[in-house]
Design an enzyme around this catalytic site. Structure first.
Site: not given
Length: 304
Positions: A179, A155
């Protein structure tokens, strides 16, 4: 996450979460006569987001302050959107630098505690806030420059990708990327499209499937960031870049930005509720909850 929605959420859970917060809590000064926003040149803001305006230069620096790793909690997301809205309504502000007030970390990304052990209504409220944060940043008429002064996974990377330009500190320990797959989570389609618009399809496909985190030099090479500078020059460089972008007439730049970005944003807007329901269905799975619980437990053990 192209998953069938099996959990329905009451519509009241989809209301703007930040509507519950009062502007006074952010430390902004409303003029007695109404209309417009007066902003002093001193630091102002909330506990999670600090805003440092410079009215003379027409800019502001917005700092995330949610130690230790600037997790994107519901509270931080709420305050971020309100702070951005305030700046957008202030006619003296034309550009904003987004950066961190926490050493060594830009943002660690979504707050896993908001997605673990809660009820479906809370998951829906949280995801609505994540969507709103992305939409407001991605479509903002202001010039936004990310001053990435620390690690920026998941984020945190998404926030950086919404900006018009990204400056990153030259430290191999500071990595950036989406990721999510490493945690057994799938990046939503709008995360993916934001990345594809930035670095291209093939590079995005590889990065998303492998959950790659790029150190600064590699991030620059792939196009995820636009400039890499020494850490002590990140914010000053971001402000210099901001001045360059602000030299362009606002109306022309804003219309061009909207032309480039609106089709991507519209795809989320058209299926926003379905995206929320898909997220709730996905995150509520026993297997996903167990994975998140295990990961959070590992983090606790590291802290111990």
């Amino acid at each position: 996450m192209a998953l069938a929605a099996v959990i329905r959420v009451p519509s009241r859970a989809l209301l703007r979460p930040w509507a519950r917060l009062r502007d006074a809590a952010l430390g902004w000064i409303e003029p007695a006569g109404g209309g417009g926003v007066e902003v002093s040149a001193q630091r102002c803001g909330s506990q999670k987001v600090v805003v440092e305006p410079d009215p003379a230069a027409g800019v502001a620096v917005m700092k995330f302050k949610n130690p230790p790793v600037n997790s994107l909690s519901l509270e931080l997301l709420t305050e971020l959107v309100i702070s951005l809205e305030k700046l957008e309504n202030d006619k003296t502000v034309r550009g904003v630098v987004l950066t961190s007030d926490c050493p060594g970390i830009f943002s660690a990304g979504l707050d896993l505690t908001e997605m673990c052990g809660r009820n479906p209504a809370h998951y829906a409220e949280y995801w609505k806030a994540v969507q709103e944060m992305w939409l407001r940043l991605y479509l903002s008429n202001l010039v936004l420059v990310a001053a990435i002064n620390g690690a920026s996974p998941a984020g945190g990377c998404l926030i950086a990708l919404t900006c018009d330009y990204r400056v990153m500190a030259d430290n191999p320990k500071y990595c950036i990327g989406l990721n999510e797959t490493l945690l057994g989570i799938v990046a939503p389609f709008w995360f993916k499209e934001n990345l594809v618009n930035t670095i291209g399809h093939r590079a995005s496909e590889r990065a998303l499937q492998l959950g790659l985190l790029f150190p600064p030099t590699e991030a620059l090479q792939v196009g995820m960031v636009d400039k890499v500078v020494p850490k002590d020059q990140v914010q000053s460089t971001a402000l210099s870049v901001l001045a360059q972008w602000m030299a362009i007439p606002d109306h022309a730049r804003q219309l061009t930005k909207n032309m480039m970005r609106k089709p991507t944003a519209d795809r989320l807007l058209k299926q926003r509720d379905a995206d929320i329901q898909n997220f709730v269905s996905f995150i509520s799975r026993d297997s996903i909850q167990k994975s998140l619980q295990m990961y959070l437990e590992k983090l606790k053990q590291k802290k111990g």
